[in-house]
Design a protein around this motif. Structure first.
Motif, PDB file in Angstrom:
ATOM      1  N   ASN A  74       0.843  -1.298   0.069  1.00  0.00           N
ATOM      2  CA  ASN A  74      -0.224   0.086  -0.059  1.00  0.00           C
ATOM      3  C   ASN A  74       0.825   1.165  -0.103  1.00  0.00           C
ATOM      4  O   ASN A  74       0.301   2.175  -0.178  1.00  0.00           O
ATOM      5  CB  ASN A  74      -0.870   0.054   1.428  1.00  0.00           C
ATOM      6  N   ARG A  75       2.139   1.042   0.175  1.00  0.00           N
ATOM      7  CA  ARG A  75       2.938   2.265   0.045  1.00  0.00           C
ATOM      8  C   ARG A  75       4.190   1.998  -0.623  1.00  0.00           C
ATOM      9  O   ARG A  75       4.995   1.166  -0.493  1.00  0.00           O
ATOM     10  CB  ARG A  75       3.359   2.656   1.862  1.00  0.00           C
ATOM     11  N   TRP A 119      -3.755   5.842  -6.555  1.00  0.00           N
ATOM     12  CA  TRP A 119      -2.327   6.214  -5.700  1.00  0.00           C
ATOM     13  C   TRP A 119      -2.346   7.850  -5.734  1.00  0.00           C
ATOM     14  O   TRP A 119      -3.199   8.384  -6.193  1.00  0.00           O
ATOM     15  CB  TRP A 119      -1.071   5.731  -6.388  1.00  0.00           C
ATOM     16  N   ARG A 122       1.960  11.013  -0.665  1.00  0.00           N
ATOM     17  CA  ARG A 122       1.921  11.445   0.618  1.00  0.00           C
ATOM     18  C   ARG A 122       3.045  12.093   1.254  1.00  0.00           C
ATOM     19  O   ARG A 122       2.977  12.773   2.298  1.00  0.00           O
ATOM     20  CB  ARG A 122       1.673  10.226   1.634  1.00  0.00           C
ATOM     21  N   THR A 132       6.917   9.389  -1.841  1.00  0.00           N
ATOM     22  CA  THR A 132       6.353   8.415  -1.403  1.00  0.00           C
ATOM     23  C   THR A 132       5.061   8.397  -1.774  1.00  0.00           C
ATOM     24  O   THR A 132       3.878   9.363  -1.717  1.00  0.00           O
ATOM     25  CB  THR A 132       6.382   8.497   0.193  1.00  0.00           C
ATOM     26  N   GLU A 134       1.193   6.428  -1.813  1.00  0.00           N
ATOM     27  CA  GLU A 134       0.296   5.427  -1.007  1.00  0.00           C
ATOM     28  C   GLU A 134      -1.178   5.296  -1.682  1.00  0.00           C
ATOM     29  O   GLU A 134      -1.641   6.157  -2.497  1.00  0.00           O
ATOM     30  CB  GLU A 134       0.010   6.201   0.395  1.00  0.00           C
ATOM     31  N   ARG A 135      -1.670   4.112  -1.534  1.00  0.00           N
ATOM     32  CA  ARG A 135      -2.859   3.919  -2.111  1.00  0.00           C
ATOM     33  C   ARG A 135      -4.055   4.381  -1.272  1.00  0.00           C
ATOM     34  O   ARG A 135      -4.094   4.585  -0.162  1.00  0.00           O
ATOM     35  CB  ARG A 135      -3.169   2.360  -2.261  1.00  0.00           C
TER      36      ARG A 135
END
Length: 218
Positions: A74-75, A119, A122, A132, A134-135
């Protein structure tokens, strides 16, 4: 004076860097090549010349990369050099200078690349040249005319119970074939001669081997 190679991310003295004749950026000797005319060319520009993009936008490869990573995490944290390697092109200067270039707004082409596949950005580290992703839970991925819901990988889907195995009964045709074979075996056994006691008739080979050429006189 030292500079950072935008492709490999290593720090080199200025005298060890070469300037690309196409994009105008400084690269180390490992990330640069030379043309037939003797001009220096970075690997990103060289790859873009050899295999130019045909479909999608400049950041479409980044969308495909994030889509492939979605089932596993997820990241995702990517360096600017890694992103340039994925898209096969150089990021603009504003990407490494201004944080708002990575804003999650759909009016920008680069933001649509990660927002359309579920996505979002973040964190942006301009000093280390990393970003970065993140979903986003509950977001939709564009797949033509349909939309597909995106759920985080941490949410476990319920496991469906396994269906009980059912044994199929043999067909009538198969049963008839087996019965016919059994009848043929019984007929063959009944047609064979049965001899009493331990008497065993000689085989055809033995009869031919021990046959007398002259018949004995009676």
């Amino acid at each position: 004076m030292r500079e950072v190679c935008p492709l490999c991310g290593k720090v080199f003295p200025y005298r060890f860097l070469r300037r690309c004749c196409r994009c105008g950026r400084l690269y180390c000797r490992d990330c640069i090549t030379f043309t037939e005319d003797g001009n220096s060319l970075c690997l990103n520009c060289a790859r873009r010349i050899v295999s130019p993009r045909r479909l999608g936008t400049k950041y479409s490869p980044l969308s495909r990369y994030l889509t492939r990573r979605a089932p596993f995490t997820n990241r995702v944290t990517l360096t600017f050099a890694k992103i340039e390697g994925i898209i096969g092109d150089n990021l603009p200067f504003s990407a490494s200078r201004y944080r708002h270039w990575w804003a999650n707004t759909r009016d920008r082409t680069q933001a649509q690349a990660w927002l359309d596949v579920g996505w979002a950005v973040r964190a942006v580290d301009l000093s280390n040249r990393a970003v970065t992703f993140e979903r986003v839970a509950g977001s939709r991925i564009k797949t033509g005319t349909k939309h597909r819901e995106v759920t985080p990988a941490s949410v476990k889907t319920p496991i469906r119970p396994a269906k009980p195995k059912t044994t199929r009964s043999p067909s009538k045709t198969r049963i008839a074939r087996v019965q016919a074979r059994l009848k043929n075996v019984k007929r063959g056994e009944s047609s064979m001669r049965r001899h009493r006691g331990k008497f065993k008739p000689n085989s055809a080979h033995e009869k031919r081997l021990y046959r007398l050429e002259v018949k004995p006189e009676k």
